[in-house]
Structure formats: structure tokens, C-alpha cells
Design a protein around this motif. Structure first.
Motif, PDB file in Angstrom:
ATOM      1  N   VAL A   1       3.716   1.440   3.301  1.00 22.31           N
ATOM      2  CA  VAL A   1       2.640   2.948   3.046  1.00 22.31           C
ATOM      3  C   VAL A   1       3.264   3.837   3.380  1.00 22.31           C
ATOM      4  O   VAL A   1       4.186   4.083   4.178  1.00 22.31           O
ATOM      5  CB  VAL A   1       2.033   2.339   4.301  1.00 22.31           C
ATOM      6  CG1 VAL A   1       0.475   3.313   4.472  1.00 22.31           C
ATOM      7  CG2 VAL A   1       0.599   1.421   3.976  1.00 22.31           C
ATOM      8  N   SER A   2       3.051   4.829   2.507  1.00 20.53           N
ATOM      9  CA  SER A   2       4.255   6.293   2.065  1.00 20.53           C
ATOM     10  C   SER A   2       3.932   6.882   3.684  1.00 20.53           C
ATOM     11  O   SER A   2       2.685   6.450   4.343  1.00 20.53           O
ATOM     12  CB  SER A   2       4.233   6.769   1.008  1.00 20.53           C
ATOM     13  OG  SER A   2       2.747   7.467   0.475  1.00 20.53           O
ATOM     14  N   MET A   9      -2.541   1.213   7.071  1.00 18.26           N
ATOM     15  CA  MET A   9      -2.020   1.251   8.177  1.00 18.26           C
ATOM     16  C   MET A   9      -2.618   2.824   7.747  1.00 18.26           C
ATOM     17  O   MET A   9      -3.041   4.062   9.077  1.00 18.26           O
ATOM     18  CB  MET A   9      -0.032   1.437   8.318  1.00 18.26           C
ATOM     19  CG  MET A   9       0.198   0.281   9.141  1.00 18.26           C
ATOM     20  SD  MET A   9      -0.559   0.524  10.607  1.00 18.26           S
ATOM     21  CE  MET A   9      -0.312   1.917  11.603  1.00 18.26           C
ATOM     22  N   ALA A  10      -2.458   3.265   6.125  1.00 13.49           N
ATOM     23  CA  ALA A  10      -3.315   4.376   6.512  1.00 13.49           C
ATOM     24  C   ALA A  10      -5.464   4.711   7.015  1.00 13.49           C
ATOM     25  O   ALA A  10      -5.201   5.576   7.634  1.00 13.49           O
ATOM     26  CB  ALA A  10      -3.142   4.710   4.802  1.00 13.49           C
ATOM     27  N   GLU A  30       0.612   8.684   2.721  1.00 10.50           N
ATOM     28  CA  GLU A  30      -0.842   8.447   2.826  1.00 10.50           C
ATOM     29  C   GLU A  30      -0.979   8.345   4.157  1.00 10.50           C
ATOM     30  O   GLU A  30      -2.045   9.094   4.833  1.00 10.50           O
ATOM     31  CB  GLU A  30      -0.794   7.363   2.399  1.00 10.50           C
ATOM     32  CG  GLU A  30      -0.933   7.150   0.687  1.00 10.50           C
ATOM     33  CD  GLU A  30      -0.942   5.179   0.399  1.00 10.50           C
ATOM     34  OE1 GLU A  30      -2.151   4.551   0.479  1.00 10.50           O
ATOM     35  OE2 GLU A  30       0.294   4.782   0.631  1.00 10.50           O
ATOM     36  N   ILE A  31      -0.356   8.293   4.735  1.00 13.38           N
ATOM     37  CA  ILE A  31      -0.348   8.493   6.823  1.00 13.38           C
ATOM     38  C   ILE A  31      -0.819  10.239   6.938  1.00 13.38           C
ATOM     39  O   ILE A  31      -1.084   9.859   7.985  1.00 13.38           O
ATOM     40  CB  ILE A  31       1.057   8.045   7.040  1.00 13.38           C
ATOM     41  CG1 ILE A  31       1.042   6.756   6.931  1.00 13.38           C
ATOM     42  CG2 ILE A  31       0.534   8.455   8.769  1.00 13.38           C
ATOM     43  CD1 ILE A  31      -0.040   5.435   7.607  1.00 13.38           C
ATOM     44  N   ALA A  32      -0.182  11.120   6.464  1.00 10.63           N
ATOM     45  CA  ALA A  32      -0.216  12.489   6.448  1.00 10.63           C
ATOM     46  C   ALA A  32      -2.024  12.850   5.941  1.00 10.63           C
ATOM     47  O   ALA A  32      -2.498  13.064   6.711  1.00 10.63           O
ATOM     48  CB  ALA A  32       0.712  13.048   6.005  1.00 10.63           C
ATOM     49  N   ARG A  33      -2.437  12.085   5.183  1.00 14.29           N
ATOM     50  CA  ARG A  33      -3.587  12.696   4.370  1.00 14.29           C
ATOM     51  C   ARG A  33      -4.686  11.676   4.949  1.00 14.29           C
ATOM     52  O   ARG A  33      -5.467  12.757   5.123  1.00 14.29           O
ATOM     53  CB  ARG A  33      -3.486  11.888   3.155  1.00 14.29           C
ATOM     54  CG  ARG A  33      -2.896  12.718   1.988  1.00 14.29           C
ATOM     55  CD  ARG A  33      -2.661  12.373   0.405  1.00 14.29           C
ATOM     56  NE  ARG A  33      -2.121  12.555  -0.028  1.00 14.29           N
ATOM     57  CZ  ARG A  33      -1.169  12.012  -1.122  1.00 14.29           C
ATOM     58  NH1 ARG A  33      -1.425  10.798  -0.991  1.00 14.29           N
ATOM     59  NH2 ARG A  33      -0.522  13.308  -1.433  1.00 14.29           N
ATOM     60  N   ALA A  34      -4.268  10.488   5.704  1.00 14.53           N
ATOM     61  CA  ALA A  34      -5.245   9.684   6.538  1.00 14.53           C
ATOM     62  C   ALA A  34      -5.190  10.675   7.507  1.00 14.53           C
ATOM     63  O   ALA A  34      -5.728  10.823   8.356  1.00 14.53           O
ATOM     64  CB  ALA A  34      -5.221   8.741   7.026  1.00 14.53           C
ATOM     65  N   LEU A  54       2.647   5.780  14.004  1.00 15.43           N
ATOM     66  CA  LEU A  54       2.354   5.161  12.274  1.00 15.43           C
ATOM     67  C   LEU A  54       3.512   5.309  11.533  1.00 15.43           C
ATOM     68  O   LEU A  54       2.480   4.311  10.589  1.00 15.43           O
ATOM     69  CB  LEU A  54       0.869   6.479  12.801  1.00 15.43           C
ATOM     70  CG  LEU A  54       0.132   6.512  14.459  1.00 15.43           C
ATOM     71  CD1 LEU A  54      -1.493   6.833  13.691  1.00 15.43           C
ATOM     72  CD2 LEU A  54      -0.674   4.768  14.171  1.00 15.43           C
ATOM     73  N   ALA A  55       3.550   6.651  11.320  1.00 10.89           N
ATOM     74  CA  ALA A  55       4.189   6.673   9.833  1.00 10.89           C
ATOM     75  C   ALA A  55       5.140   5.380   9.620  1.00 10.89           C
ATOM     76  O   ALA A  55       5.802   5.493   8.805  1.00 10.89           O
ATOM     77  CB  ALA A  55       4.696   7.232   9.401  1.00 10.89           C
TER      78      ALA A  55
END
Length: 466
Positions: free
Chosen positions: A402-403, A365-366, A406-410, A393-394
Motif C-alpha cells: 500500500v503506497s 491498510m488505507a 493512499e495512506i496519506a489520503r485516507a 501506519l504507512a
């Protein structure tokens, strides 16, 4: 029912701000408040908002004092020598000029404001492009991409929005992403080199009899003396006659960093430079929380550079509009995210999304978020993406381990393209001051900016950041 209301709330928010029927701050407050009543939890709205504001206060403080800090640094002349040096480096070489544009835009982007970056960059570089008949869309495209990469700074907006929406620390998003963003910035510089070589080939070997960048011409004007150009390609002629008045850079009417402005503090230049280096080092090394660093930095730079209270008040007032707009947005977002999460809408929407995501894509998901961020942040505002789409998405990512980090960085990898979105007010400052049609800028920049975003995403995956 919550799924339908959740998507309806996001859609209503997006439509209203994209059609400019409401300001982002008003939409972030009024739309979720209305839907909270529809869900039947209007009595709990106050709790949702207070919880959100409490969690977002550090992010708002960081943005407020970072804007003041870098705004004052521009006022006192910290970046003036950098601009002058870049202009001297560029001379009359198209390759150097395009590279200088990228470097200047990246440096000035440290203030976190796209409009300021574009005004300073165009003011300094436009006369050179105009005088040498270089492509102006190269200037706007390179400036927008460099600013897009730098726009991921914690005080630039997207990172703060991601931190706000997912309730994580902005430094935990940004600091690990520095290697990937550095690769993206190097790619922009490499692309500027390629575009500069193309301009050099198109124009031939350019030689001005004399190029004089006047001291202090960083924003007022760039004066090119001895206008004869030898060795031009036939398409542009080889005449060496004097300029007409209409072609003189000094007549273009640009105003930016006035070299005689009363806020300059040349005697404190090294203090300000060392303070900025120390501040950025402390941020990267995480010696103190970022809000504390900028709070201390803003207080120190105001006190040292403007010891008299009326002068301090004048500097704060000069940057108050930017501070209010950004911090107001953050606090308004507390209503949107509070209602979305407090009512359970985001949980239900995430479950629906997880159910419809192919099993093979769930653990990635990231990557999905990074790919989606490129078109979505172009076709919608940052507010719409980070406060409307990212939480969903998060939550979907959480179901597959998935943390949120990771989602925020992507989610920030799409910013190089976002900065040329028609929904970004700063891009109109860019094309307007550069005398470039928005359609021409778009046709030129979209493919390169999208490629830059993919490079950042690929680097993040390669380094194990995303």
C-alpha cells in the motif's frame, strides 16, 4: 528496545501536548531530541534535523504564503459581497439560514484558518438565529462540519502534516481527493437542508414584516426591522411586539469584517477575484508547484493592493502570528520525523504492527487508516496523529504494497469530526462567540460529523482514490 522507545516517545509527546504541559512546537523538538540521546545516536541528531528541514521547506513555504494570500484577500474585502449575498438569500427562512451557514463557512474556510472562519460565520449568522429563536447548536454544528471538510486544503493543516510526515507532495494528496471531498461537502449541504427543514417545522412558517440586511452588515451587525413574526408555533408564541434592547442583534457586540476598514480595496475587487480563481485553477491543474503559486500570488496581491511599503509591512505584520505558528510547527516536525525515521524506530514499530495486523487486513491498510483517523484525530491533536501515528501506519502499509499516498489520503477523512475536538482551539472560538455550551455542541455534532467522515471515506474508496 527501539520498539519500546519509539512508542514511549510517541506516548510522551501525546500526553504532554494533550495535557498542555508543552506547546506542540516545543514537544516536537525537545522530546525526540531527548529520545535520540536515549537511543545512543545523539551525535547524529544534527543530520536528522537538516535532512528533515530540507525536505519540509517547500511545505513550510506553501503554508506561509497561503496564509498571507488569503489573509490579505479578507482584508481587502474579497469575501464581503459573498457574505452579504448569503444574508440576503437567507431572509427569515430557517431552511435558507442553515444552508447559508454551511455555504458561508465553506467559502471563508478557503483561508485555511478555523478561528477566522468561525468568527466571520458566527458574526454574520448569529443575529438571524437569535432573532428567529433557531437552535444555535445547528449553526455551530453545520459550520464545524463544513470547515472540517474544507480543512483538508493543502494550506489548512492536516494535508500539510500528512505530506510532512510521509515526505510526499501535498498536491499529490489533495488533488486526487477532490471528488471525495466534494461528495463530503455536498453531504454537509444536504444535512444542512435536512436540519433547516426540521427547524422550519419546529418554528412554523416564519414571516417577518420586513427584513433589512444593511449594506456592510457582514460582520458589524444584521438589523431586522419590523420584528413581528406571524404564524409561529405555539411553543414559541405568536406575539408581534417590538424587540427589547437585549434582543436586538446590533447589541450583541460582534466585530468581524468592518465595512469601513481602511484595508478595503473595492476598486480592485475583480482583479482580486480573478487572481484567486486563476490561482486555484493553476493549483488543481498543477501548472506550477503549490508553494511557487502562493509565493507569486502573495507577492502580486500585496504589490497591487498595497503599493506603499508601510502598508505592505502592516499587512504582513497583521498575519505574522499565524504564519509563525504554522511554519514553525512544520520545521519543528523535522526533528520529530527525522529522529523517528533516522534512528530506525519507525521501522521496528512498523514491523511489530505488521506482525500483529491480521493477514486479511494488511492489503487494506488505507481503509484501516481512514477508519482509525476518525476517532484518533478526535481524541488527539493533528500533531499527535500525523507525526506520531501516521508514519507507523504507512510503514505497515508498505509491507503489504500500500503506497504512502493512499495512506496519506485516507488519513485526512477524519477532519469533519476533528474540528469539533476539545483539543482544537478554534472550536472554543466557535462555541464562545455563539454562546453555546461545549457539551451541547458535542452531543449534537459528533454523530453527524462522524457520518460525514465515513461518507468521504466511502466516496474515496468508490472512486478508487483510497
Amino acid at each position: 528496545m527501539l520498539i519500546i522507545l519509539g512508542f514511549a516517545m510517541i506516548a510522551t509527546f501525546l500526553v504532554l501536548i494533550m495535557l498542555k504541559k508543552m506547546s506542540p512546537i516545543a514537544a516536537l523538538v525537545l522530546i525526540p531530541a531527548l529520545f535520540c540521546v536515549f537511543v545512543g545516536k545523539g551525535a547524529e541528531l544534527g543530520d536528522y534535523v537538516i535532512d528533515g528541514v530540507t525536505g519540509l521547506a517547500p511545505t513550510a513555504a506553501m503554508l506561509m504564503f497561503a496564509i498571507v494570500y488569503f489573509g490579505v484577500m479578507i482584508d481587502v474585502g474579497l469575501f464581503d459581497p459573498v457574505v452579504r449575498g448569503i444574508l440576503r438569500f437567507c431572509k427569515a427562512d430557517p431552511l435558507r439560514i442553515v444552508l447559508g451557514t454551511a455555504v458561508l463557512a465553506a467559502i471563508v474556510s478557503l483561508d485555511g484558518d478555523g478561528s477566522t472562519t468561525f468568527m466571520i460565520t458566527v458574526s454574520a449568522m448569529y443575529p438571524l438565529y437569535k432573532r428567529l429563536k433557531m437552535s444555535l447548536v445547528v449553526m455551530t454544528g453545520v459550520a464545524a462540519m463544513a470547515n472540517g471538510v474544507m480543512n483538508t486544503l493543502p494550506w489548512g493543516g492536516p494535508t500539510a502534516r500528512a505530506a510532512t510526515a510521509l515526505k510526499v507532495d501535498a498536491s499529490d494528496i489533495f488533488v486526487p481527493m477532490i471528488p471525495a471531498l466534494a461528495v463530503g461537502l455536498l453531504f454537509v449541504f444536504s444535512l444542512a437542508h435536512v436540519l433547516g427543514r426540521r427547524e422550519r417545522r419546529r418554528l412554523g412558517v416564519l414571516t417577518l414584516d420586513e427584513v433589512l440586511v444593511e449594506e456592510g452588515a457582514t460582520a458589524r451587525e444584521t438589523v431586522l426591522v419590523g420584528a413581528g413574526c406571524a404564524g409561529k408555533s405555539p411553543a414559541h408564541g405568536g406575539g408581534s411586539g417590538p424587540d427589547t434592547d437585549a434582543d436586538r442583534p446590533g447589541d450583541e457586540g460582534f466585530q468581524g469584517l468592518d465595512p469601513s476598514r481602511p484595508t478595503l480595496r473595492p476598486g480592485l475587487y475583480w482583479f482580486n477575484a480573478l487572481l484567486t480563481i486563476a490561482l486555484l485553477t493553476a493549483m488543481v491543474m498543477e501548472w506550477l508547484p503549490i508553494p511557487v503559486l502562493f509565493l507569486l500570488g502573495a507577492a502580486l496581491v500585496l504589490t497591487v493592493n498595497f503599493p506603499h511599503m508601510p502598508d505592505q509591512r502592516a499587512r504582513i505584520a497583521a498575519h505574522a502570528e499565524n504564519v509563525l505558528n504554522v511554519s514553525g510547527m512544520v520545521f519543528a516536525a523535522a526533528v520529530f520525523t527525522g529522529v523517528l525515521q533516522g534512528t530506525g524506530m519507525v521501522d521496528q514499530m512498523a514491523k511489530w504492527l505488521v506482525h500483529n495486523v491480521p493477514d486479511g487486513m494488511g492489503p487494506h491498510m488505507a481503509l484501516v487508516t481512514g477508519v482509525l483517523s476518525i476517532p484518533l484525530t478526535y481524541f488527539m491533536s493533528n500533531d499527535g496523529f500525523y507525526f506520531g501515528i501516521l508514519p507507523v501506519l504507512a510503514e505497515a502499509g508498505h509491507a503489504h504494497g500500500v503506497s504512502s499516498l493512499e495512506i496519506a489520503r485516507a488519513s485526512i477523512v477524519g477532519q469533519p469530526l476533528h474540528m469539533s475536538s476539545p483539543l482544537v482551539p478554534a472550536v472554543y472560538v466557535l462555541v464562545g462567540t455563539a454562546r453555546v455550551e461545549f457539551g451541547d455542541h458535542t452531543r449534537f455534532v459528533v454523530k453527524w460529523a462522524a457520518l460525514t467522515s465515513l461518507v468521504v471515506l466511502g466516496a474515496g474508496i468508490l472512486f478508487g482514490i483510497i
